[in-house]
Design an enzyme around this catalytic site. Structure first.
Site, mmCIF file in Angstrom:
data_model
loop_
_atom_site.group_PDB
_atom_site.id
_atom_site.type_symbol
_atom_site.label_atom_id
_atom_site.label_comp_id
_atom_site.label_asym_id
_atom_site.label_seq_id
_atom_site.Cartn_x
_atom_site.Cartn_y
_atom_site.Cartn_z
ATOM 1 N N GLU A 1 6.576 2.521 1.732
ATOM 2 C CA GLU A 1 5.304 2.016 1.035
ATOM 3 C C GLU A 1 4.773 0.702 1.492
ATOM 4 O O GLU A 1 5.698 -0.099 1.954
ATOM 5 C CB GLU A 1 5.462 1.883 -0.526
ATOM 6 C CG GLU A 1 4.824 2.965 -1.327
ATOM 7 C CD GLU A 1 3.364 3.165 -1.449
ATOM 8 O OE1 GLU A 1 2.647 2.321 -0.509
ATOM 9 O OE2 GLU A 1 2.958 3.484 -2.415
ATOM 10 N N ASP A 2 3.477 0.564 1.907
ATOM 11 C CA ASP A 2 3.084 -0.566 2.306
ATOM 12 C C ASP A 2 3.231 -1.900 1.103
ATOM 13 O O ASP A 2 3.617 -2.715 1.342
ATOM 14 C CB ASP A 2 1.453 -0.512 2.647
ATOM 15 C CG ASP A 2 0.610 0.218 1.685
ATOM 16 O OD1 ASP A 2 1.181 0.635 0.363
ATOM 17 O OD2 ASP A 2 -0.734 0.438 1.943
ATOM 18 N N PHE B 1 -5.186 -10.067 -3.617
ATOM 19 C CA PHE B 1 -5.709 -8.767 -2.929
ATOM 20 C C PHE B 1 -5.646 -9.206 -1.352
ATOM 21 O O PHE B 1 -6.070 -10.187 -0.780
ATOM 22 C CB PHE B 1 -6.944 -8.273 -3.176
ATOM 23 C CG PHE B 1 -7.106 -7.093 -2.873
ATOM 24 C CD1 PHE B 1 -6.665 -5.786 -3.560
ATOM 25 C CD2 PHE B 1 -7.812 -6.708 -1.500
ATOM 26 C CE1 PHE B 1 -6.720 -4.695 -3.357
ATOM 27 C CE2 PHE B 1 -7.777 -5.229 -1.282
ATOM 28 C CZ PHE B 1 -7.407 -4.120 -2.130
ATOM 29 N N ASP C 1 2.057 -2.369 -6.450
ATOM 30 C CA ASP C 1 1.330 -3.299 -7.069
ATOM 31 C C ASP C 1 1.404 -2.857 -8.617
ATOM 32 O O ASP C 1 2.365 -3.528 -9.096
ATOM 33 C CB ASP C 1 -0.168 -3.020 -6.914
ATOM 34 C CG ASP C 1 -1.246 -4.001 -7.588
ATOM 35 O OD1 ASP C 1 -1.072 -5.065 -7.723
ATOM 36 O OD2 ASP C 1 -2.633 -3.664 -7.126
ATOM 37 N N ARG D 1 -7.671 -2.410 8.092
ATOM 38 C CA ARG D 1 -6.247 -1.850 8.433
ATOM 39 C C ARG D 1 -5.717 -2.437 9.772
ATOM 40 O O ARG D 1 -4.701 -2.202 10.039
ATOM 41 C CB ARG D 1 -6.226 -0.565 8.222
ATOM 42 C CG ARG D 1 -6.679 0.210 6.869
ATOM 43 C CD ARG D 1 -6.247 1.776 7.106
ATOM 44 N NE ARG D 1 -6.841 2.407 5.938
ATOM 45 C CZ ARG D 1 -6.144 2.455 4.725
ATOM 46 N NH1 ARG D 1 -5.047 1.975 4.340
ATOM 47 N NH2 ARG D 1 -6.847 3.255 3.769
#
Ligand code: IMP
Ligand code: MG
Length: 169
Positions: A93-94, A146, A97, A159
């Site tokens: 996973e990046d 964020f 959260d 991205r």
């Protein structure tokens, strides 16, 4: 936008993570499942840092849509190409959260009978967690901000940034 993690910092950490994973999986052949699209750069660099035979696959789930807040709703958008039965599954996973996306994914993938299942996340934002998900390998723990770049997007943009930066005007 404020620099949080430079490309070199990210690469340095990925090399360490790759060594750790290679040591933990000695004699085995991990099957890496990357979560599209955010985890793509990380998946590529991490796979190259793991000095073991391994295989790759990708899955896509919808998470936030256009907002930066979690709707809590997760949908399977693209399924895996390969089965998981008896495999040493490593979910890549990046960022974790709230944990809702990963929690959904782990339930889905666990039901397919992998021999082992571990999670590797480049970033973790523990302050925002709503579900308690166990992360086996974490690149960096970050504050409740964020971030975009190195695969991470806002509204599908940014991205392609090499560094990870805090999103803001
Ligand atoms: P969770 O379900 O709340 O854990 O969110 C997981 C997904 O939300 C990640 O895979 C990202 O796609 C997205 N996400 C969460 N935080 C950020 C962020 O700071 N920047 C960009 N995307 C994020
Ligand atoms: Mg994602």
């Amino acid at each position: 936008m404020k620099l949080l993690l430079s490309f070199d910092q990210i690469q340095g950490r990925i090399v360490e993570m790759g060594k750790q994973i290679a040591a933990d999986y000695t004699g085995r052949e991990p099957h890496l499942v990357g979560v599209l699209k955010g985890a793509c750069p990380f998946m590529t660099d991490l796979a190259q840092a793991i000095d073991l035979p391994l295989t790759l696959d990708y899955i896509a789930v919808s998470s936030y849509g256009k907002a930066t807040k979690s709707s809590g709703e997760v949908k399977l958008v693209k399924d895996l190409d390969q089965g998981l039965e008896g495999r040493d599954l490593l979910v890549v996973e990046d960022i974790v959260d709230t944990g809702l996306t990963l929690n959904y994914l782990l339930n889905l993938l666990r039901a397919r009978g992998p021999r082992t299942l571990k999670v590797v996340a480049l970033l973790s934002k523990p302050a925002r967690r709503l579900v308690d998900v166990h992360l086996d390998y974490v690149g960096f723990t970050i504050e409740d901000e964020f971030v975009v770049g190195y695969g991470l997007d806002y509204n599908e943009k940014y991205r392609n940034l090499r560094d990870i930066v805090v999103y803001g005007p």
